[in-house]
Design an enzyme around this catalytic site. Structure first.
Site, PDB file in Angstrom:
ATOM      1  N   ASP A 168       0.773  -1.176  -0.122  1.00 23.92           N
ATOM      2  CA  ASP A 168      -0.025   0.432  -0.144  1.00 23.92           C
ATOM      3  C   ASP A 168       0.994   1.422  -0.231  1.00 23.92           C
ATOM      4  O   ASP A 168       1.847   0.902  -0.248  1.00 23.92           O
ATOM      5  CB  ASP A 168      -0.649   0.045   0.922  1.00 23.92           C
ATOM      6  CG  ASP A 168      -2.151   1.017   1.145  1.00 23.92           C
ATOM      7  OD1 ASP A 168      -2.091   1.503   0.175  1.00 23.92           O
ATOM      8  OD2 ASP A 168      -2.400   1.564   2.252  1.00 23.92           O
ATOM      9  N   ASP A 204      -6.826  -2.968   4.951  1.00 21.48           N
ATOM     10  CA  ASP A 204      -6.164  -3.680   3.524  1.00 21.48           C
ATOM     11  C   ASP A 204      -7.320  -5.449   3.485  1.00 21.48           C
ATOM     12  O   ASP A 204      -5.583  -6.313   2.963  1.00 21.48           O
ATOM     13  CB  ASP A 204      -4.693  -3.670   2.896  1.00 21.48           C
ATOM     14  CG  ASP A 204      -4.903  -2.031   2.242  1.00 21.48           C
ATOM     15  OD1 ASP A 204      -5.437  -1.944   2.231  1.00 21.48           O
ATOM     16  OD2 ASP A 204      -3.987  -1.738   3.488  1.00 21.48           O
TER      17      ASP A 204
END
Length: 680
Positions: free
Chosen positions: A382, A578
């Site tokens: 990320d 996530d």
């Protein structure tokens, strides 16, 4: 025989093992519930069996006590050898000689024979204790007294060194345990009193003097205070906290007296959870460990039956068959066949890897994940909070002037007040005190787009330009021309303009990507941020490929495409937002584990600070651990195979057998503990 634990508050003060973990150890792979080496190493107990000693390694003279039986046995053996080969007194023969060697044998042999009996009563006949027992008793039966004592003596010495090695492997985690003080100073009604840390209640105010360690989690009441967080994060640089910020158990106050309001009970502190996590990690076995366990269960009975065959089958084929000679060969064969080097050095290697990682602020939840990390070829990450600071600041305002700028900012702030996103925090910081007169109705969060609500009966949209397009609001701006992250605003169906927010790339991010590439690992960035922002960050860090403007479901789809390469994949993110991608990855790595309980629960690997350099370090630890483990396996198999053949052929004596067993075990252990000195 059980390790003698000295328990305090459910934790052994000797080896750092909790009652929970000790109970969970369960039946051993080779010997039984508490006497097997594999269980000892895997569960983190101090050693496989105690040879009649209390292994309080931290107490004065403990090492001498540990080796005392071996020292007594060695002295008696040396005197006996001197009588046999140098002095040769007439009285040292017959039953006197036998009794002398038996007395020399008892200090080191009796505990092993007891373990063999215990193992048999638990249904495990073919243990290494059984092998050593019948081999040495058989040597007595054929009058090879010196060799019988010597074999058991070297075996006992090897066991003691294994005990010390396991204790050393636990040193990193034990150091963490030492960060939890037993006592704390409570301030109440203008006075202070010292109480046990376990008796401190949520809401109590602790007084922390310079140099003292915080016993429980809380929030800082003092304006500012600096803390040493090395025990938690592996980071030696002091961390300055401000009033209202979270401070954690194990942090050391460096300067002024600080006051902390406790927010979690002693057993619920972040450090307690981290310790439980690391200790539980040894229960998650790597495929290599599982293979060795299964192999040993088959291997050990086979060598016992082969030894029987070596003893009796030659009488059918050898003309000058001598039972004593072939029995001796069989006994040598049994000593060589003990799987000591495998069943202790392999779990010790993995435990050392977990300890080395935890020392550097990386928590690996099981040795199975060490194996996966070793094989990772592609890291997907990320952006926000992983490679960037995640601390946003408002850069510029571009409003149309339909509404007074101050009023519009307060409307945006009122909407973002309901979000915990870093962007919302940046807006709060920029706007200042919230306007409580503004009421948001029908508020809803639209994943990947932003927020929608009503103010004074008018629709208010705060998010990206896709949000405006979704609700049919026209705008005259090209989002791709704006480098920074953008917050677009629409009120009453009219585009009001936008504000830009920038995030800072982490100081060590570029070096982390470089080290990943040096390890042969490909890198990809997936982010919900604007694509041009994502590409800018990726180009700055030299990340191989990057994709922006991704909704949560888009991340999953893109990740599945990457998975089609058939490589082992790691995903690095916050472990909460996530979660779907982490679930798909071979190993999920969470950044900033100290900030979120959910992160610790979700991820397979937790980086305790936000340092991206810990990503390649975790992979490096995995690779080095696997390398050392397979070095040990190869060495043990090669040496044992050679000496087994020599022993069966009558070319190896008990002395070579001792080297093949204890010697290889010690070499394997010394090799395994090298992982604890890992540098990257």
């Amino acid at each position: 025989m059980e390790h003698v634990h000295k328990m305090k508050d459910g934790v052994c003060t000797i080896c750092g093992q909790t009652e929970k973990i000790y109970t969970q150890a369960g039946a051993g792979d080779l010997v039984g519930k508490v006497s097997t080496k594999a269980t000892a190493a895997d569960s983190g107990s101090c050693c496989s069996h105690d040879h009649g000693h209390d292994h309080s390694h931290e107490e004065g003279g403990s090492i001498v006590k540990l080796f005392a039986p071996a020292i007594v046995s060695l002295l008696l053996l040396l005197v006996a050898l001197a009588f046999d080969n140098l002095l040769k007194p007439e009285w040292f023969q017959g039953w006197v000689r036998l009794v002398w060697y038996v007395v020399a044998y008892i200090p080191v042999g009796l505990p092993v024979l007891k373990d063999a009996v215990t193992s048999i009563t638990k249904g495990n006949i073919f243990s290494e204790f059984f092998l050593m027992g019948i081999a040495t008793l058989g040597a007595f039966a054929i009058s090879e007294f010196p060799e019988a004592v010597a074999v058991m003596l070297f075996y006992a010495v090897g066991e003691n060194f294994q005990t010390l090695s396991v204790s050393r492997a636990k040193a990193n985690i034990k150091a963490l345990l030492d960060q939890r003080p037993d006592e704390a100073t409570i301030e109440a009604d203008g006075s202070t009193r010292v109480v046990k840390a376990v008796d401190v209640r949520v809401g109590d105010v602790l007084l922390l003097k310079p140099g003292e360690k915080l016993a429980l989690d809380g929030t800082l009441l003092t304006d500012t205070a600096s803390f040493n967080t090395a025990a938690l994060t592996g980071e030696s640089k002091p961390d300055t906290k401000k009033q209202g910020e979270v401070v954690l158990a194990g942090m050391i106050n460096l300067q002024t007296v600080a006051k902390v309001r406790i927010t979690a009970a002693y057993e619920d502190s972040k450090l307690s959870k981290i310790l439980a996590l690391v200790q539980d990690a040894t229960a998650q076995k790597a495929p290599t460990e599982l293979f060795i366990s299964r192999f040993a269960k088959i291997y050990t009975p086979i060598v016992v039956f082969l030894a029987i065959g070596i003893t009796f089958l030659p009488m059918l084929f050898v003309e000058d068959y001598a039972f004593r000679d072939w029995l001796y060969r069989a006994l040598v064969f049994l000593v060589i066949s003990c799987p000591c080097a495998l069943v202790i050095s392999i779990p010790l290697g993995y435990f050392g890897g977990i300890g080395a990682a935890s020392k550097n602020g990386v928590l690996i939840k099981g040795s199975n994940y060490l194996d996966v990390l070793a094989d990772v070829k592609h890291v997907v990450m990320d952006k926000t909070g992983t490679m960037t600071e995640g601390v946003f600041e408002v850069q510029e305002l571009n409003f149309k002037g339909h509404i007074e700028q101050e009023r519009l900012l307060r409307l945006v702030d009122a909407m973002e007040y309901h979000s915990s996103h870093p962007v919302a925090t940046a807006i709060h910081k920029y706007v200042g005190e919230r306007d409580n007169s503004i009421t948001i109705n029908k508020l809803e969060e639209i994943a990947g787009h932003g927020l929608r609500g009503e103010v004074d009966g008018q629709e208010l949209l705060v998010g990206n330009f896709k949000l405006l397009a979704k609700f049919g609001v026209d705008y005259d701006v090209d989002p791709n021309s704006i480098v920074y992250s953008t917050i677009a605003v629409a009120y009453g169906g009219i585009f009001q303009g936008y504000l830009t927010i920038a995030d800072k790339i982490k100081e060590d991010a570029a070096e982390a990507v470089k080290r990943l590439h040096d390890l042969g690992v490909k890198t990809t960035m997936l982010s919900g941020d604007k694509n041009n922002v994502v590409q800018f960050v990726a180009d700055s860090l030299k990340i191989d490929q990057a994709y922006g403007d991704l909704l949560p479901e888009d991340k999953v789809s893109r990740f599945k495409e990457i998975q089609s390469d058939k490589y082992k994949l790691a995903f690095v993110g916050d472990g909460v937002n996530d979660a779907p991608v982490i679930a798909l990855s071979d190993v999920g790595i969470a950044m900033g584990g100290l900030g979120s309980d959910a992160t610790i629960e979700t991820a397979d690997v937790v980086i305790q600070d936000d340092n991206p350099l810990k990503i390649p370090l975790a992979i490096h630890v995995g690779k080095k651990t696997k390398q050392l483990v397979w070095q040990n396996i190869s060495m043990a198999f090669v040496v044992k195979a050679i000496v087994l053949v020599l022993g069966a052929g009558g070319l190896a004596t008990m002395w070579e057998a001792v080297f093949a067993d204890v010697g290889v075990a010690l070499l394997a252990i010394l090799n395994a503990v090298r992982i604890q000195r890992i540098k990257f």
